[in-house]
Design a protein around this motif. Structure first.
Motif, PDB file in Angstrom:
ATOM      1  N   PHE A 189       1.249  -1.467  -0.227  1.00 46.07           N
ATOM      2  CA  PHE A 189       0.253  -0.093  -0.139  1.00 46.07           C
ATOM      3  C   PHE A 189       0.849   1.452  -0.104  1.00 46.07           C
ATOM      4  O   PHE A 189       2.221   1.191   0.185  1.00 46.07           O
ATOM      5  N   ASN A 190       0.470   2.641  -0.067  1.00 43.65           N
ATOM      6  CA  ASN A 190       1.325   4.021  -0.110  1.00 43.65           C
ATOM      7  C   ASN A 190       1.163   4.095   1.132  1.00 43.65           C
ATOM      8  O   ASN A 190       0.130   4.385   1.820  1.00 43.65           O
ATOM      9  N   ILE A 191       2.296   5.570   1.388  1.00 45.53           N
ATOM     10  CA  ILE A 191       2.057   6.370   2.332  1.00 45.53           C
ATOM     11  C   ILE A 191       2.315   7.238   2.061  1.00 45.53           C
ATOM     12  O   ILE A 191       3.230   7.443   0.782  1.00 45.53           O
ATOM     13  N   ASN A 192       1.881   8.093   2.349  1.00 48.29           N
ATOM     14  CA  ASN A 192       2.265   9.385   2.743  1.00 48.29           C
ATOM     15  C   ASN A 192       2.508   9.894   4.196  1.00 48.29           C
ATOM     16  O   ASN A 192       2.573  10.179   4.961  1.00 48.29           O
ATOM     17  N   PRO A 193       4.397  10.216   3.590  1.00 53.68           N
ATOM     18  CA  PRO A 193       4.715  11.165   5.035  1.00 53.68           C
ATOM     19  C   PRO A 193       4.719  12.484   4.928  1.00 53.68           C
ATOM     20  O   PRO A 193       4.075  12.873   4.123  1.00 53.68           O
ATOM     21  N   HIS A 194       4.632  12.554   5.945  1.00 50.44           N
ATOM     22  CA  HIS A 194       4.907  14.440   6.710  1.00 50.44           C
ATOM     23  C   HIS A 194       3.249  14.899   6.698  1.00 50.44           C
ATOM     24  O   HIS A 194       2.567  16.126   6.915  1.00 50.44           O
ATOM     25  N   TYR A 195       2.313  13.564   6.977  1.00 47.17           N
ATOM     26  CA  TYR A 195       0.935  13.741   7.096  1.00 47.17           C
ATOM     27  C   TYR A 195       0.692  15.080   7.709  1.00 47.17           C
ATOM     28  O   TYR A 195       1.441  14.840   9.593  1.00 47.17           O
ATOM     29  N   ILE A 196       0.092  16.393   7.442  1.00 49.22           N
ATOM     30  CA  ILE A 196      -0.613  17.674   8.601  1.00 49.22           C
ATOM     31  C   ILE A 196      -2.085  17.359   8.117  1.00 49.22           C
ATOM     32  O   ILE A 196      -2.674  17.284   7.025  1.00 49.22           O
ATOM     33  N   GLU A 197      -2.516  17.596   8.750  1.00 51.32           N
ATOM     34  CA  GLU A 197      -4.461  17.500   9.324  1.00 51.32           C
ATOM     35  C   GLU A 197      -4.991  18.090   8.483  1.00 51.32           C
ATOM     36  O   GLU A 197      -5.547  18.164   6.956  1.00 51.32           O
ATOM     37  N   LYS A 198      -4.467  19.370   8.892  1.00 50.52           N
ATOM     38  CA  LYS A 198      -5.202  21.062   7.666  1.00 50.52           C
ATOM     39  C   LYS A 198      -3.741  22.065   7.620  1.00 50.52           C
ATOM     40  O   LYS A 198      -3.552  22.438   8.858  1.00 50.52           O
ATOM     41  N   PRO A 199      -3.647  23.099   7.049  1.00 48.24           N
ATOM     42  CA  PRO A 199      -3.155  23.924   7.721  1.00 48.24           C
ATOM     43  C   PRO A 199      -4.024  25.335   7.939  1.00 48.24           C
ATOM     44  O   PRO A 199      -5.199  25.092   8.251  1.00 48.24           O
ATOM     45  N   ASP A 200      -3.289  26.385   7.749  1.00 44.14           N
ATOM     46  CA  ASP A 200      -4.153  27.417   8.007  1.00 44.14           C
ATOM     47  C   ASP A 200      -5.484  27.934   7.234  1.00 44.14           C
ATOM     48  O   ASP A 200      -4.578  28.920   6.440  1.00 44.14           O
ATOM     49  N   LEU A 201      -6.838  27.569   7.365  1.00 43.85           N
ATOM     50  CA  LEU A 201      -7.272  27.919   6.896  1.00 43.85           C
ATOM     51  C   LEU A 201      -8.061  29.538   6.549  1.00 43.85           C
ATOM     52  O   LEU A 201      -8.662  29.579   5.602  1.00 43.85           O
ATOM     53  N   ASP A 202      -7.341  29.897   7.568  1.00 44.66           N
ATOM     54  CA  ASP A 202      -8.150  31.308   7.105  1.00 44.66           C
ATOM     55  C   ASP A 202      -6.605  32.420   6.471  1.00 44.66           C
ATOM     56  O   ASP A 202      -7.460  33.351   5.723  1.00 44.66           O
ATOM     57  N   GLU A 207      -4.872  23.689  -2.015  1.00 42.55           N
ATOM     58  CA  GLU A 207      -6.084  21.622  -1.571  1.00 42.55           C
ATOM     59  C   GLU A 207      -5.224  21.709  -0.565  1.00 42.55           C
ATOM     60  O   GLU A 207      -4.066  21.700  -0.054  1.00 42.55           O
ATOM     61  N   THR A 208      -6.023  20.751   0.332  1.00 44.28           N
ATOM     62  CA  THR A 208      -5.645  20.153   1.358  1.00 44.28           C
ATOM     63  C   THR A 208      -4.782  19.112   1.712  1.00 44.28           C
ATOM     64  O   THR A 208      -4.743  18.290  -0.062  1.00 44.28           O
ATOM     65  N   ARG A 209      -4.039  18.154   2.376  1.00 40.00           N
ATOM     66  CA  ARG A 209      -3.609  17.364   2.249  1.00 40.00           C
ATOM     67  C   ARG A 209      -4.326  15.854   2.001  1.00 40.00           C
ATOM     68  O   ARG A 209      -4.397  15.242   0.757  1.00 40.00           O
ATOM     69  N   ASP A 210      -5.847  16.109   2.660  1.00 38.79           N
ATOM     70  CA  ASP A 210      -6.706  15.117   2.246  1.00 38.79           C
ATOM     71  C   ASP A 210      -7.223  14.908   1.127  1.00 38.79           C
ATOM     72  O   ASP A 210      -7.825  13.819   0.703  1.00 38.79           O
ATOM     73  N   GLN A 211      -7.472  16.651   0.611  1.00 39.70           N
ATOM     74  CA  GLN A 211      -8.007  16.622  -1.023  1.00 39.70           C
ATOM     75  C   GLN A 211      -7.188  16.099  -2.086  1.00 39.70           C
ATOM     76  O   GLN A 211      -7.492  14.804  -2.861  1.00 39.70           O
ATOM     77  N   ARG A 212      -5.755  15.871  -1.580  1.00 37.02           N
ATOM     78  CA  ARG A 212      -4.719  15.405  -2.848  1.00 37.02           C
ATOM     79  C   ARG A 212      -4.537  13.847  -2.174  1.00 37.02           C
ATOM     80  O   ARG A 212      -4.499  13.192  -3.368  1.00 37.02           O
ATOM     81  N   ILE A 213      -4.521  13.895  -1.222  1.00 33.54           N
ATOM     82  CA  ILE A 213      -4.981  12.144  -0.776  1.00 33.54           C
ATOM     83  C   ILE A 213      -6.310  11.977  -1.753  1.00 33.54           C
ATOM     84  O   ILE A 213      -6.528  10.473  -2.231  1.00 33.54           O
ATOM     85  N   GLY A 214      -7.173  12.313  -1.457  1.00 32.38           N
ATOM     86  CA  GLY A 214      -8.811  11.898  -2.480  1.00 32.38           C
ATOM     87  C   GLY A 214      -8.425  11.506  -3.499  1.00 32.38           C
ATOM     88  O   GLY A 214      -9.193  10.447  -4.280  1.00 32.38           O
ATOM     89  N   GLU A 215      -7.882  12.706  -4.061  1.00 29.98           N
ATOM     90  CA  GLU A 215      -7.621  12.374  -5.559  1.00 29.98           C
ATOM     91  C   GLU A 215      -6.832  11.336  -5.665  1.00 29.98           C
ATOM     92  O   GLU A 215      -7.359  10.210  -6.726  1.00 29.98           O
ATOM     93  N   PHE A 252      -6.658   6.485   5.086  1.00 29.52           N
ATOM     94  CA  PHE A 252      -7.419   6.665   4.197  1.00 29.52           C
ATOM     95  C   PHE A 252      -7.680   5.307   3.047  1.00 29.52           C
ATOM     96  O   PHE A 252      -6.540   4.408   2.674  1.00 29.52           O
ATOM     97  N   LYS A 253      -9.201   5.248   2.898  1.00 32.63           N
ATOM     98  CA  LYS A 253      -9.926   4.186   2.030  1.00 32.63           C
ATOM     99  C   LYS A 253     -11.186   4.859   1.268  1.00 32.63           C
ATOM    100  O   LYS A 253     -11.723   5.260   0.990  1.00 32.63           O
TER     101      LYS A 253
END
Length: 273
Positions: A189-202, A207-215, A252-253
């Motif tokens: 399977f794949n790994i995403n190192p340096h995973y961060i939940e979300k940046p400063d959305l203000d 794209e967030t990391r979650d969105q990129r993994i979702g792609e 993520f699945k």
């Protein structure tokens, strides 16, 4: 073999033959027993609040000492200044009681891998690292030695990316072209190192990391992704996978909500899905 086989089925074969894994063929692997991989896959070498590799010192030392290993071959291919990078790792690990030699010190990298008892592949640019591993014919050799010949594998960041199924979930820019994104495949399977939940959305509008993994998960070749937070380690010990370090992970699945995984959790089921 003309038909595809699962990861576990491949690992249970007990014969000498060409082994087909995904789009690649690993040749001349003498599979006389079940594989016995031992690996520590670090999200990074640096973690806030710790010196270089300090957060992983206990786990690295335990694995090496358990196997009576005092010398590590370091592979600095993810960066350009091999000598400087090797000295940086030496400064961290030599005080722990280990000898660290850069693979560039050997006349032939393949001979170095054949003689090694443990290797450490450091971080940097994943595309550059994988390209150089293929150029030196090390991808299949490392996989065979780790899976079947007791070579200890330590990877950090890019070194963790190349240990997985592919480098599709790296965070790096494609500054060079490796011959394929397929990697060493110590895990399926794949790994995403340096995973961060979300940046400063203000302030952040990209794209967030979650969105990129979702792609990535929308692609037909994608299965699932383990996001390693900073300070997180995936310990591979034969068919046992444990989250270690000082931070957890996120799974993520396809078609499912992400799942938080705490330190100490057994995630061996990822080898069977």
């Amino acid at each position: 073999m003309s038909h595809s086989i699962s990861y576990l089925a491949l690992n249970l074969l007990k014969c000498t033959r060409n082994i087909h894994l995904g789009t690649r063929t690993f040749t001349n692997i003498n599979v006389t027993m079940e594989p016995n991989p031992q690996a520590l896959l670090l999200s990074s070498s640096n973690c806030f609040g710790f010196n270089l590799l300090e957060f992983a010192k206990k786990d690295i030392s335990e694995v090496l000492e358990k196997n009576a290993i005092s010398e590590i071959i370091f592979i600095p291919y993810a960066q350009n200044d091999y000598e400087k990078y090797t000295k940086t790792i030496q400064s961290a690990m030599v005080p722990w009681g280990f000898t660290v030699k850069g693979i560039q010190e050997f006349p032939d990298p393949n001979t170095a891998i054949n003689s090694a008892k443990a290797i450490f592949i450091g971080g940097g640019n994943t595309f550059l690292l994988l390209k150089r591993l293929y150029e030196n014919n090390l991808v299949e050799q490392i996989r065979k030695r780790v899976m079947y010949e007791n070579l200890i594998y330590i990877g950090s960041s890019a070194g963790t990316n190349v240990a997985t199924k592919s480098i599709h979930t790296t965070n790096d820019m494609p500054i060079v072209y490796p011959p394929t994104f397929d990697a060493i495949s110590l895990i399926p399977f794949n790994i995403n190192p340096h995973y961060i939940e979300k940046p400063d959305l203000d302030k952040h509008r990209g794209e967030t990391r979650d969105q990129r993994i979702g792609e990535f998960l929308q692609m037909p070749h994608a299965n699932y992704v383990l996001g390693l937070k900073e300070g997180s380690i995936l310990h591979v010990n034969k068919n046992l996978l444990i989250i270690k370090g000082v931070a957890g992970a996120v799974l993520f699945k396809k078609g499912q909500d992400k799942c938080e995984i705490p330190v100490g959790e057994d995630v061996s089921y990822l080898l069977h899905e």
